[in-house]
Scaffold this motif. Structure first.
Motif, PDB file in Angstrom:
ATOM      1  N   HIS A  51       0.828  -1.206   0.000  1.00 41.27           N
ATOM      2  CA  HIS A  51       0.000   0.000   0.000  1.00 41.27           C
ATOM      3  C   HIS A  51       0.858   1.250   0.000  1.00 41.27           C
ATOM      4  O   HIS A  51       1.960   1.266   0.551  1.00 41.27           O
ATOM      5  CB  HIS A  51      -0.886  -0.011   1.257  1.00 41.27           C
ATOM      6  N   GLY A 236      -4.200   4.833  -1.000  1.00 45.79           N
ATOM      7  CA  GLY A 236      -5.293   5.270  -0.150  1.00 45.79           C
ATOM      8  C   GLY A 236      -4.805   6.153   0.978  1.00 45.79           C
ATOM      9  O   GLY A 236      -3.638   6.573   1.004  1.00 45.79           O
ATOM     10  N   GLU A 240      -5.861   3.579   6.079  1.00 47.19           N
ATOM     11  CA  GLU A 240      -5.801   2.233   5.502  1.00 47.19           C
ATOM     12  C   GLU A 240      -4.369   1.717   5.383  1.00 47.19           C
ATOM     13  O   GLU A 240      -4.144   0.638   4.829  1.00 47.19           O
ATOM     14  CB  GLU A 240      -6.450   2.244   4.120  1.00 47.19           C
ATOM     15  N   HIS A 241      -3.435   2.481   5.915  1.00 48.56           N
ATOM     16  CA  HIS A 241      -2.021   2.188   5.680  1.00 48.56           C
ATOM     17  C   HIS A 241      -1.419   1.279   6.752  1.00 48.56           C
ATOM     18  O   HIS A 241      -0.359   0.680   6.522  1.00 48.56           O
ATOM     19  CB  HIS A 241      -1.249   3.512   5.640  1.00 48.56           C
TER      20      HIS A 241
END
Length: 244
Positions: A51, A236, A240-241
């Motif tokens: 991510h 994102g 959300e990381h």
């Protein structure tokens, strides 16, 4: 310095000014990318390997931020916007629209100043004031704090923790605040050092940057997102990381 009989001065008043100054500014060495990545990966914004966290600083700006919101909608990407408290108060409708579109709003301070001199009381007051402005405008408590210029002094670190905020900087930037920035330079600079698990710093306004530089960032955004996706990386917000 004299004191009333029986009155003890605060402990900090007995500390030599040079020591106070060092304690204030030394933590700001985390601005150095190599040191930050090696020794403070969480502060750097290192997250899960698949991510990339997309972040924007210095807004909200009614002249440019809505353009970024539209572009992110087209890309089906959500991001984290680090906002200035004084701008939140001036343009609350832009902040509310940012949240309505599914983005995360975080704290960038009250104003975009450089904290060269120790002022822990001011730091605490202004970070708390900015966090309150975000909370009152969005109905949500912010989670993250990024100091202006990435200068995280001891006073600002303590102020963030007191306000319930987690300091986070970045692993990669695009030098998109300069007068020389072009869509090509912004994309190449951003992707040159961006890896899975990284946090990218961009700007959605030129309020404290070269006039008009945000146009280069906006034009480069689709290419940056495409490069991440071609590398198999999701894009994102910090929420959300999963930073450690």
């Amino acid at each position: 310095m004299s004191h009333r009989p029986g009155h003890r001065p605060p402990a900090w008043a007995l500390v030599p000014p040079a020591v106070l100054a060092a304690a204030h500014i030394v933590p700001a060495a985390t601005w150095l990318p190599g040191l930050r990545l090696r020794c403070f990966p969480s502060l750097a914004g290192t997250g899960r390997p698949g991510h990339v966290a997309l972040t924007f600083d210095d807004g909200p700006d009614p002249a440019s931020t809505p353009r970024f919101l539209d572009a992110l909608d087209r890309l089906d990407v959500r991001a984290t916007f680090f906002v200035l408290g004084e701008q939140v108060v001036r343009h609350p409708e832009v902040v509310r629209e940012t949240v309505r579109r599914g983005h995360e709003v975080a704290v960038h301070g009250w104003s975009h100043d450089r904290p060269w001199l120790p002022s822990p009381v001011r730091d605490r007051r202004e970070v708390a004031r900015a966090a309150a402005a975000v909370r009152e405008t969005t109905g949500r408590s912010p989670r993250w704090y990024r100091p202006p210029y990435g200068i995280l002094t001891s006073g600002r670190w303590a102020a963030a923790r007191s306000a319930g905020l987690r300091p986070v900087l970045w692993t990669a930037w695009a030098r998109d605040w300069t007068a020389e920035a072009t869509p090509a330079s912004v994309r190449s600079t951003a992707t040159a050092s961006l890896r899975g698990g990284g946090t990218l710093l961009l700007h959605d306004t030129d309020l404290v940057s070269a006039p008009g530089c945000w146009h280069a960032t906006l034009a480069a955004l689709p290419g940056i997102v495409a490069a991440c996706r071609e590398a198999g990386l999701g894009v994102g917000p910090l929420a959300e990381h999963a930073t450690s």
